[in-house]
Design an enzyme around this catalytic site. Structure first.
Site, mmCIF file in Angstrom:
data_model
loop_
_atom_site.group_PDB
_atom_site.id
_atom_site.type_symbol
_atom_site.label_atom_id
_atom_site.label_comp_id
_atom_site.label_asym_id
_atom_site.label_seq_id
_atom_site.Cartn_x
_atom_site.Cartn_y
_atom_site.Cartn_z
ATOM 1 N N HIS A 163 0.832 -1.206 0.000
ATOM 2 C CA HIS A 163 0.000 0.000 0.000
ATOM 3 C C HIS A 163 0.866 1.256 0.000
ATOM 4 O O HIS A 163 0.594 2.215 -0.731
ATOM 5 C CB HIS A 163 -0.902 0.053 1.246
ATOM 6 N N LYS A 197 -16.624 -6.401 6.407
ATOM 7 C CA LYS A 197 -15.367 -7.130 6.254
ATOM 8 C C LYS A 197 -14.804 -7.571 7.598
ATOM 9 O O LYS A 197 -13.834 -8.304 7.643
ATOM 10 C CB LYS A 197 -14.331 -6.261 5.529
ATOM 11 N N ARG A 217 -2.173 -6.251 -7.558
ATOM 12 C CA ARG A 217 -1.091 -7.174 -7.208
ATOM 13 C C ARG A 217 -0.911 -8.231 -8.273
ATOM 14 O O ARG A 217 0.190 -8.632 -8.582
ATOM 15 C CB ARG A 217 -1.396 -7.858 -5.869
ATOM 16 N N SER A 269 -3.182 -7.720 2.937
ATOM 17 C CA SER A 269 -3.460 -7.496 4.360
ATOM 18 C C SER A 269 -3.985 -8.755 5.038
ATOM 19 O O SER A 269 -3.623 -9.056 6.173
ATOM 20 C CB SER A 269 -4.472 -6.354 4.537
#
Length: 168
Positions: free
Chosen positions: A20, A44, A98, A136
């Site tokens: 990030h 989430k 990514r 993450s």
């Protein structure tokens, strides 16, 4: 006088990773002002509260040179990203990719956003090869299981993860 180019970099940032931060640094080359938007997304089930995530982001950007720090704002948001971008008067949405697997979802979102607000462009920044695999969720899994996450996050985030998962 040139118009200021504002970009929004949204995400859950739970926690913010080295990947990030790479996107933040690269986005600063493209915009005059960068708004990092941690999403208020209870669905989430974030590890860190919104307040913690904001603090973590601010801690990580505190190490940037002042000229860069002064161009970054951390503003949480809830709801549609395109509404947030409009509210922030942003002309760009910055998204990090990514892997190819990210692209399919991200292109759908970019196209939907473009339909709702044609004046806001989405820019994809590919992660460098040293950050492509960092997610993450994986960082949290490693920390939860007692692994070393120091190569994936800043020292400050690493310490917070250790405290969060301290074994008693």
């Amino acid at each position: 006088m040139a118009v200021e180019r504002t970009g929004v970099y949204p995400g859950t940032f739970d926690p913010i990773t080295s990947g990030h931060m790479e996107v933040v640094r690269r986005a600063l080359r493209l915009v005059d002002k960068l708004i990092i938007g941690p999403a208020i997304n209870i669905g989430k089930g974030p590890l860190f509260s919104l307040e913690e995530r904001i603090e973590i982001i601010q801690d990580d950007i505190a190490d940037f040179p002042k000229a860069e720090r002064d161009r970054i704002e951390v503003v949480p948001f809830e709801g549609l990203l395109i509404h947030f971008a409009r509210e922030m008067k942003a002309s760009l949405i910055i998204r990090g990719l990514r892997a190819v697997s990210d692209f399919e979802y991200e292109i759908q979102m970019a196209n939907m956003n473009a339909r709702m607000e044609p004046n806001v462009e989405t820019i994809f920044l590919m992660a460098s090869d040293r950050h492509q695999f960092i997610a993450s969720s994986l960082v949290k899994d490693i920390a939860r299981l007692g692994g070393d996450t120091s190569q994936f996050v800043s020292q400050k985030v690493y310490e917070r993860l250790k405290r969060k998962f301290a074994r008693t």
